[in-house]
Design an enzyme around this catalytic site. Structure first.
Site, PDB file in Angstrom:
ATOM      1  N   CYS A 220       0.851  -1.180   0.000  1.00  0.00           N
ATOM      2  CA  CYS A 220       0.000   0.000   0.000  1.00  0.00           C
ATOM      3  C   CYS A 220       0.896   1.242   0.000  1.00  0.00           C
ATOM      4  O   CYS A 220       1.811   1.344   0.814  1.00  0.00           O
ATOM      5  CB  CYS A 220      -0.901  -0.005   1.235  1.00  0.00           C
TER       6      CYS A 220
ATOM      7  N   CYS B 162      -7.315  -0.965   1.304  1.00  0.00           N
ATOM      8  CA  CYS B 162      -6.321  -1.509   2.217  1.00  0.00           C
ATOM      9  C   CYS B 162      -7.014  -1.653   3.569  1.00  0.00           C
ATOM     10  O   CYS B 162      -7.582  -0.686   4.084  1.00  0.00           O
ATOM     11  CB  CYS B 162      -5.127  -0.558   2.323  1.00  0.00           C
TER      12      CYS B 162
ATOM     13  N   CYS C 250      -5.392   0.860   6.372  1.00  0.00           N
ATOM     14  CA  CYS C 250      -5.535   2.321   6.396  1.00  0.00           C
ATOM     15  C   CYS C 250      -6.723   2.841   5.592  1.00  0.00           C
ATOM     16  O   CYS C 250      -6.895   4.050   5.465  1.00  0.00           O
ATOM     17  CB  CYS C 250      -4.251   2.986   5.912  1.00  0.00           C
TER      18      CYS C 250
ATOM     19  N   CYS D 226      -8.258  -5.282  -9.912  1.00  0.00           N
ATOM     20  CA  CYS D 226      -7.839  -4.255 -10.856  1.00  0.00           C
ATOM     21  C   CYS D 226      -7.441  -3.023 -10.035  1.00  0.00           C
ATOM     22  O   CYS D 226      -8.300  -2.298  -9.535  1.00  0.00           O
ATOM     23  CB  CYS D 226      -8.992  -3.967 -11.809  1.00  0.00           C
TER      24      CYS D 226
END
Length: 136
Positions: free
Chosen positions: A48, A97, A100, A120
């Site tokens: 991330c 994510c 976060c 995607c």
């Protein structure tokens, strides 16, 4: 997955580039074929861009022809969260994510075996750590 990360809007704006902020914090999308990872073949782990959580392995990356980096599985299913997205007059599944809440992209059920999924993702929401290096 490690502990949940919560930051103020100001903190995210200070940490991220304008494009990263637009995509990850405002659920934006980069243009197809414009991201640095859509055609990337470097072995490694995609993290991330906001918090550094490991999300996808290059071994699960495939060319979906869509112009965005696509994966058929997350490293750990608990590392990503999903929610319904009804924007743009369609029904999709948004991928975030789990650590976060950064918007990463969308997941579709038209991917290759073994999962049949196509995560995607937006390149700007990811940071590739090559297999020869360790994460920062």
């Amino acid at each position: 997955m490690t502990a949940k990360i919560e930051k103020s809007d100001r903190e995210w704006r200070e940490q991220l580039t304008r494009e990263q902020y637009y995509v990850t914090r405002m659920a934006g999308t980069e243009r197809a074929f414009s991201g640095r990872y859509h055609d990337c073949k470097i072995p490694g782990t995609y993290h991330c861009a906001c918090c550094g959580e490991a999300l996808f392995a290059s071994e699960t990356k495939f060319d979906s022809g869509t112009g965005w980096p696509s994966f058929y599985a997350a490293i750990d299913p608990a590392a990503v969260a999903t929610r319904e997205d009804r924007s743009l007059w369609m029904r999709r599944t948004e991928v975030l994510c789990a650590r976060c809440d950064a918007h990463l992209g969308h997941v579709f059920e038209d991917g290759p075996p073994p999962t049949g999924l196509r995560y995607c993702m937006n390149s700007v929401a990811l940071k590739l750590v090559p297999a020869t290096r360790r994460a920062d």
